[in-house]
Design a protein around this motif. Structure first.
Motif, PDB file in Angstrom:
ATOM      1  N   LYS A 105      -6.187  14.236   5.370  1.00 40.02           N
ATOM      2  CA  LYS A 105      -5.312  14.409   4.220  1.00 40.02           C
ATOM      3  C   LYS A 105      -4.872  13.076   3.657  1.00 40.02           C
ATOM      4  O   LYS A 105      -4.627  12.126   4.402  1.00 40.02           O
ATOM      5  N   LYS A 106      -4.743  13.036   2.335  1.00 40.31           N
ATOM      6  CA  LYS A 106      -4.202  11.865   1.656  1.00 40.31           C
ATOM      7  C   LYS A 106      -2.679  11.943   1.717  1.00 40.31           C
ATOM      8  O   LYS A 106      -2.088  13.003   1.504  1.00 40.31           O
ATOM      9  N   ILE A 107      -2.062  10.798   2.018  1.00 40.60           N
ATOM     10  CA  ILE A 107      -0.609  10.719   2.099  1.00 40.60           C
ATOM     11  C   ILE A 107      -0.136   9.640   1.131  1.00 40.60           C
ATOM     12  O   ILE A 107      -0.618   8.502   1.177  1.00 40.60           O
ATOM     13  N   ASP A 108       0.784   9.983   0.263  1.00 41.66           N
ATOM     14  CA  ASP A 108       1.430   9.014  -0.624  1.00 41.66           C
ATOM     15  C   ASP A 108       2.828   8.770  -0.096  1.00 41.66           C
ATOM     16  O   ASP A 108       3.609   9.711   0.054  1.00 41.66           O
ATOM     17  N   VAL A 109       3.127   7.500   0.189  1.00 41.74           N
ATOM     18  CA  VAL A 109       4.430   7.154   0.757  1.00 41.74           C
ATOM     19  C   VAL A 109       5.248   6.387  -0.271  1.00 41.74           C
ATOM     20  O   VAL A 109       4.717   5.864  -1.245  1.00 41.74           O
ATOM     21  N   GLY A 118      12.880   6.889   3.451  1.00 40.25           N
ATOM     22  CA  GLY A 118      13.820   7.283   4.486  1.00 40.25           C
ATOM     23  C   GLY A 118      13.848   8.764   4.804  1.00 40.25           C
ATOM     24  O   GLY A 118      14.864   9.403   4.639  1.00 40.25           O
ATOM     25  N   GLY A 119      12.750   9.314   5.206  1.00 43.31           N
ATOM     26  CA  GLY A 119      12.749  10.710   5.638  1.00 43.31           C
ATOM     27  C   GLY A 119      12.014  11.658   4.717  1.00 43.31           C
ATOM     28  O   GLY A 119      12.110  12.853   4.881  1.00 43.31           O
ATOM     29  N   SER A 120      11.252  11.147   3.751  1.00 47.10           N
ATOM     30  CA  SER A 120      10.438  12.061   2.950  1.00 47.10           C
ATOM     31  C   SER A 120       9.407  12.686   3.870  1.00 47.10           C
ATOM     32  O   SER A 120       8.968  12.067   4.835  1.00 47.10           O
ATOM     33  N   SER A 121       9.060  13.916   3.604  1.00 47.41           N
ATOM     34  CA  SER A 121       8.154  14.579   4.549  1.00 47.41           C
ATOM     35  C   SER A 121       6.961  15.185   3.840  1.00 47.41           C
ATOM     36  O   SER A 121       7.049  15.568   2.684  1.00 47.41           O
ATOM     37  N   GLY A 122       5.873  15.213   4.543  1.00 43.82           N
ATOM     38  CA  GLY A 122       4.672  15.841   4.019  1.00 43.82           C
ATOM     39  C   GLY A 122       4.638  17.296   4.426  1.00 43.82           C
ATOM     40  O   GLY A 122       5.285  17.711   5.374  1.00 43.82           O
ATOM     41  N   GLY A 123       3.922  18.059   3.695  1.00 42.38           N
ATOM     42  CA  GLY A 123       3.824  19.478   3.988  1.00 42.38           C
ATOM     43  C   GLY A 123       2.797  19.778   5.054  1.00 42.38           C
ATOM     44  O   GLY A 123       2.228  18.892   5.672  1.00 42.38           O
ATOM     45  N   VAL A 127       0.853  -1.198   0.000  1.00 44.82           N
ATOM     46  CA  VAL A 127       0.000   0.000   0.000  1.00 44.82           C
ATOM     47  C   VAL A 127       0.883   1.239   0.000  1.00 44.82           C
ATOM     48  O   VAL A 127       1.806   1.349   0.802  1.00 44.82           O
ATOM     49  N   SER A 128       0.583   2.173  -0.912  1.00 39.67           N
ATOM     50  CA  SER A 128       1.388   3.399  -0.961  1.00 39.67           C
ATOM     51  C   SER A 128       0.562   4.659  -0.721  1.00 39.67           C
ATOM     52  O   SER A 128       1.112   5.753  -0.640  1.00 39.67           O
ATOM     53  N   SER A 129      -0.765   4.530  -0.611  1.00 42.23           N
ATOM     54  CA  SER A 129      -1.612   5.704  -0.369  1.00 42.23           C
ATOM     55  C   SER A 129      -2.484   5.469   0.855  1.00 42.23           C
ATOM     56  O   SER A 129      -3.109   4.407   0.997  1.00 42.23           O
ATOM     57  N   TYR A 130      -2.536   6.484   1.693  1.00 46.77           N
ATOM     58  CA  TYR A 130      -3.309   6.428   2.930  1.00 46.77           C
ATOM     59  C   TYR A 130      -4.086   7.726   3.077  1.00 46.77           C
ATOM     60  O   TYR A 130      -3.700   8.763   2.546  1.00 46.77           O
ATOM     61  N   ARG A 131      -5.175   7.673   3.826  1.00 45.80           N
ATOM     62  CA  ARG A 131      -5.873   8.887   4.249  1.00 45.80           C
ATOM     63  C   ARG A 131      -5.848   8.897   5.769  1.00 45.80           C
ATOM     64  O   ARG A 131      -6.249   7.933   6.411  1.00 45.80           O
ATOM     65  N   VAL A 132      -5.347   9.991   6.318  1.00 48.84           N
ATOM     66  CA  VAL A 132      -5.234  10.131   7.770  1.00 48.84           C
ATOM     67  C   VAL A 132      -6.153  11.262   8.194  1.00 48.84           C
ATOM     68  O   VAL A 132      -6.137  12.343   7.601  1.00 48.84           O
ATOM     69  N   LYS A 133      -6.962  11.008   9.228  1.00 53.68           N
ATOM     70  CA  LYS A 133      -7.872  12.019   9.749  1.00 53.68           C
ATOM     71  C   LYS A 133      -7.696  12.112  11.254  1.00 53.68           C
ATOM     72  O   LYS A 133      -7.705  11.097  11.949  1.00 53.68           O
ATOM     73  N   VAL A 134      -7.516  13.347  11.736  1.00 54.41           N
ATOM     74  CA  VAL A 134      -7.400  13.606  13.177  1.00 54.41           C
ATOM     75  C   VAL A 134      -8.557  14.518  13.549  1.00 54.41           C
ATOM     76  O   VAL A 134      -8.775  15.544  12.906  1.00 54.41           O
TER      77      VAL A 134
END
Length: 165
Positions: free
Chosen positions: A105-109, A120-125, A89-96
């Motif tokens: 927000k959708k997160i692509d890892v 190894g340390g990529s970051s989301g905005g 899995v490379s795409s997630y949706r995280v909700k707080v």
């Protein structure tokens, strides 16, 4: 104050209230970092106050965008939460969420087919806020109109009594 003046004042206040920008007392933001096979979420309010002990949901997203529940939990005292990547899995949706404050927000890892992280340390905005719902705005306007209506009714009743004397 005459009933006519009061009526115009109430109508003017109602019209002016439509042009007021919504206040963002607590903007909600989220950042994320991928390290190996884990993603760390950091959720916080405007001013860098952490969203401590808030409900968190992580969903996996397939190629068509269909979401499947993956993890539920709570952020820690610093607004942080770490979860393991799911294999393939490379795409997630995280909700707080905390009350009416929420960020989703959708997160692509970066993950290989085995699920091992290559980023190894990529970051989301930093992501923006979700404002108040239309229901909340409508309820607030309903209160304003209702109170103005009661005031106008009482003023008209008073003027009618004065006319009949």
């Amino acid at each position: 104050m005459s009933f006519k003046k009061l009526k115009y004042l109430a109508a003017s206040l109602l019209i002016l209230s439509l042009f007021i920008a919504p206040a963002a007392a607590h903007g909600v933001y989220m950042s994320w970092t991928q390290t190996g096979d884990q993603v760390q979420i950091h959720a916080y309010y405007q001013g860098n106050d952490p969203m401590a002990n808030c409900d968190l949901t992580v969903e996996t997203l397939d190629a068509s965008g269909k979401a499947t529940a993956y993890i539920t939990g709570k952020t820690d005292a610093n607004g942080d939460y770490t979860f393991d990547l799911k294999s393939g899995v490379s795409s997630y949706r995280v909700k707080v969420v905390e009350g009416e404050h929420a960020v989703s927000k959708k997160i692509d890892v970066n993950s290989g087919s085995s699920g091992s992280g290559t980023g190894g340390g990529s970051s989301g905005g930093i992501f923006g806020t979700e404002g108040p719902s239309l229901f909340t705005i409508g309820a607030g306007l309903g209160w304003i109109v209702g109170i103005a209506g009661i005031i106008m009714y009482l003023q008209a009743r008073k003027e009618l009594k004065n006319k009949n004397k």
